[in-house]
Enzyme design. Structure first.
Site, PDB file in Angstrom:
ATOM      1  N   GLY A 173      53.023 -25.651  11.425  1.00  0.00           N
ATOM      2  CA  GLY A 173      52.555 -24.391  10.876  1.00  0.00           C
ATOM      3  C   GLY A 173      51.484 -24.651   9.832  1.00  0.00           C
ATOM      4  CB  SER A 174      48.655 -24.362   8.803  1.00  0.00           C
ATOM      5  OG  SER A 174      48.870 -25.614   9.397  1.00  0.00           O
TER       6      SER A 174
END
Length: 779
Positions: free
Chosen positions: A226-227
């Site tokens: 994710g980010s």
């Protein structure tokens, strides 16, 4: 096309010449500089030298992890560790050798299964053909990388870290190994989702087939990736130039670890940032004019197809497309299995392929007994990744960056968020997405939802094509994008909510294919908190600084608590249960954050993990016109079960000996080389913490004892008249060797929320107090 034909012939006849039979010069060596915390700066006269120096430096820090990765992608784990063994793990809770992505996260494969999967799914001949069409710079870079790694082994193979010292599987590599290394990264969101289903469709040497009942139904996993990405435009920054926040959430103990690098070919290429798991280029970074980051997209990067068997073929290898027969191709894959006495035993499986993809067993999908399913994966032979990131690093504005993305279309499964010194902010999903137009969805071609199943027996339902795009995928003109002067942002949610002031969709409609993800759906709490914080900052003052972006990522607000606690605590009023009153009192006093000294975070987490499984709790439903602030509030009829869950959670914590008001620092920790470090941060999508950390659940009386994945790199960039102004921290450090000075040496910086200035100019680099320069001649 001539170069592709040459490469195919070369692969067939010479079995390894690659690159059209002509290996580019790998450079004359490189200059390698280390600055504080082991940050690597490689300077060379050409890209071959850059690859050489980068591989040498990476091996200095991570030789065992890289060798282990190469063993996985070659399909040779069983040869050295046996077929029934699992991932390679160190002792005392430390991961001395990297766990390969496939084994660590979702798929739980034995070595034998991992080997068969990679040997069957990655096609070296096709990869050679693809790289024959790559740019000379990309090919030189890869050949230089091979040379640099091999030279490191020649010079230091006698004194490797304990995790792989004397191991026969640490050996020189060839160009095919690098092709496989890159190919494994490309299929994270496609082929690597379905190894069990692909293996189940293969026949072993005795002709047996694994029973479908033993195979899990295909599904879309969390992927452990994710980010957060935020790009500010000049209209909302103090200096009128762009600003970037890069905050990827990736595994802390796997081959998807980041590595801080600065690569320079004077006058040609000068880029700093991070590479990933041994990839020989900067993936997230900046140059003197632009800065960019990536977030995992909501787009689908594969399709599955139902095919009708031709009943006239007794062997069952023929299928029908538009009524015409086509025959599957077969490939026998052999894996060597180490036996208890050290001998080797060969095992073979036959895998089957169609022009639409590889055969897979897919229980749970709506197909007849005479049908079969294949996986279509446009990233399987995507060899454009290196050229794509090299071209991004050469861009001098976000407009030229978008042009580079459109020209190559090589990003496998990520969005791009970018800004430039001129004050422009760009969001775009130019990832590799199968070309399934909206009309295809509406024409009856789609047979099932997730995973997307289409009718492969009709050619009209196959992948389409765009102008100036590789076959079978959407081109840049079909991809969602937004250029703004205030901000763009993405946290792994829908492209349509990139700026709260300009939604990329109208009511009930979308300009883009459903392949890019759903619209008009509730967004994750982490996404919503990002926009809440940004919009609140811009409401307070019109011009932001880098410090504002740092505070945004490290605010450690728990948005779920902000949305739920007012109603929940009101429901506590008047309760006579002692346990529930105590729990409500702790939550009332809690700061609703996940700071080291936050008291109540553990109680809320354990409660909320159960609460989200209840029927919808929200009083105000989701409104597509206001996706940032809806849904919210607690419906009155849900309060009783929520309070019951809170009471149950309090009882469980008390039984474990954990005080309800225990500070987070006592239970959220990471152990490295015997050193215990307390960590701030939260879960992310579930609880709405921007600074996401996914711990080793479930909670025990000793707490959460290590991070699985989460905030791994934080990079803030803006520009002044001299060039980029960048700060960052690589949370887990440069090295996987517990004896290295750079094993966890940046973790205290993360704990104190400190970001270091990243030295980019020659003067900044030489002024670093830990400056160390080495000349690496190629031998």
């Amino acid at each position: 096309m001539w170069h592709i034909l040459i490469a195919l012939v070369c692969g067939a006849l010479l079995a390894g010449c690659g690159d059209g039979g002509i290996a580019p010069r790998s450079g004359r060596g490189a200059e390698l500089v280390r600055t504080s915390h082991g940050v690597v700066h490689v300077r060379a006269d050409d890209f071959g030298g850059i690859g050489f120096g980068l591989a040498y430096a990476y091996a200095e820090d991570n030789v065992c992890m890289l060798a282990d990765t190469l063993l996985t992608v070659r399909g040779e784990r069983s040869r050295y560790f046996g077929g029934d063994a699992g991932p390679t793990i160190g002792k005392n809770g430390e991961y001395s050798v990297a766990i390969d992505y496939l084994n660590q996260h979702t798929f739980d494969l034995r070595n034998e299964d991992s080997d068969f999967f990679f040997k069957a799914y990655l096609d070296v001949q096709q990869l050679r053909a693809g790289y024959a069409a790559a740019s000379p710079d990309a090919r030189a870079l890869l050949h230089g990388y091979v040379a640099g790694y091999n030279q490191y082994l020649r010079e230091h193979g006698h004194a490797l870290p304990a995790a792989c010292r004397g191991a026969p599987w640490v050996k020189p590599i060839g160009i095919d190994d690098i092709y496989l290394l890159i190919a494994e990264k490309a299929i994270h969101a496609s082929g690597q989702v379905f190894p069990h289903q692909i293996l189940a469709a293969a026949r072993d040497a005795q002709g047996g087939v694994r029973l479908a009942a033993a195979v899990p139904a295909p599904q879309w996993p969390a992927m452990g990736l994710g980010s957060n990405g935020v790009a500010l435009g000049g209209d909302v920054t103090v200096n009128g130039k762009g600003m970037l926040l890069a905050n990827p959430h990736y595994p802390w103990f796997s081959t998807d670890r980041f590595y801080q690098v600065h690569l320079t070919v004077p006058g040609v290429y000068d880029v700093m940032g991070v590479s990933l798991g041994g990839l020989p280029t900067v993936l997230i970074g900046f140059n003197k004019d632009i800065a960019w980051t990536h977030t995992v997209t909501k787009a689908a990067h594969f399709t599955t197809f139902r095919l009708r068997r031709d009943k006239r073929d007794a062997a069952g290898l023929t299928y029908l497309v538009d009524g015409a027969p086509e025959r599957m191709t077969e490939r026998v894959v052999e894996v060597q299995l180490r036996q208890a006495d050290g001998s080797q035993r060969a095992r073979r499986k036959t895998f089957y392929y169609t022009r639409l993809g590889i055969l897979m067993d897919a229980p749970g999908l709506p197909i007849d007994s005479g049908d079969f399913v294949v996986l279509g994966d446009p990233n399987r032979n995507n060899t454009r990744l290196v050229d794509q990131w090299l071209a991004m690093g050469r861009a001098d504005s976000v407009r030229s960056l978008r042009a580079a993305l459109a020209r190559i279309m090589g990003l496998p499964w990520v969005n791009t968020v970018a800004t430039d010194r001129y004050g422009n902010a760009l969001y775009i999903d130019s990832s590799v997405v199968p070309h399934m137009a909206t009309e295809t969805f509406l024409s009856g071609c789609r047979l099932f939802g997730l995973p997307l199943l289409f009718d492969g027996s009709r050619s009209a339902c196959h992948w389409g094509a765009d102008r100036r795009a590789p076959p079978g995928i959407f081109g840049a003109e079909s991809a969602p994008w937004l250029l703004r002067r205030d901000y763009v942002s993405n946290s792994n949610d829908g492209y349509w909510l990139t700026n709260s002031r300009q939604l990329l969709t109208g009511p009930g409609q979308s300009r883009y294919s459903p392949m890019y993800g759903p619209t008009h759906t509730p967004q994750h709490l982490r996404t919503r908190l990002g926009f809440v914080q940004l919009d609140a900052l811009l409401a307070q003052r019109s011009a932001l600084e880098l410090a504002d972006l740092r505070d945004l990522v490290f605010s450690n607000r728990v948005h779920a608590a902000e949305l739920v606690l007012p109603d929940l605590l009101a429901g506590c009023a008047g309760t006579v249960d002692v346990t529930l009153r105590a729990a409500c009192g702790v939550l009332a006093a809690w700061d609703r954050k996940v700071e080291l000294d936050s008291r109540g975070a553990l109680l809320f987490w354990q409660f909320w993990l159960k609460a989200v499984k209840l029927p919808p709790i929200w009083a105000v439903p989701f409104d597509a016109a206001d996706p940032v602030h809806t849904p919210r509030g607690v419906a009155p009829d849900v309060l009783p079960p929520l309070l019951a869950q809170l009471q149950e959670t309090a009882i469980e914590l008390t039984a474990m000996g954990i005080p309800l008001d225990a500070p987070l620092r006592d239970y959220q920790v990471d152990y490295r080389a015997g050193i215990r470090t307390a960590l701030h941060g939260g879960i992310g999508d579930i609880d709405g913490v921007y600074n996401a950390l996914h711990m080793s659940f479930p909670l025990t009386p000793q707490g959460y004892e290590h991070v699985v994945w989460g905030t791994s790199y934080v990079q803030l960039v803006t520009f002044d008249d001299a060039g980029p102004v960048a700060h960052g921290v690589l949370v887990y450090g440069q090295s996987t060797d517990p004896l290295s000075a750079h094993y966890g040496d940046q973790l205290p910086l993360y704990t104190s929320k400190e970001l270091l200035r990243l030295p980019f100019s020659e003067n900044e680099i030489r002024a670093d107090r830990n400056y160390r320069r080495t000349t690496l001649p190629q031998k």
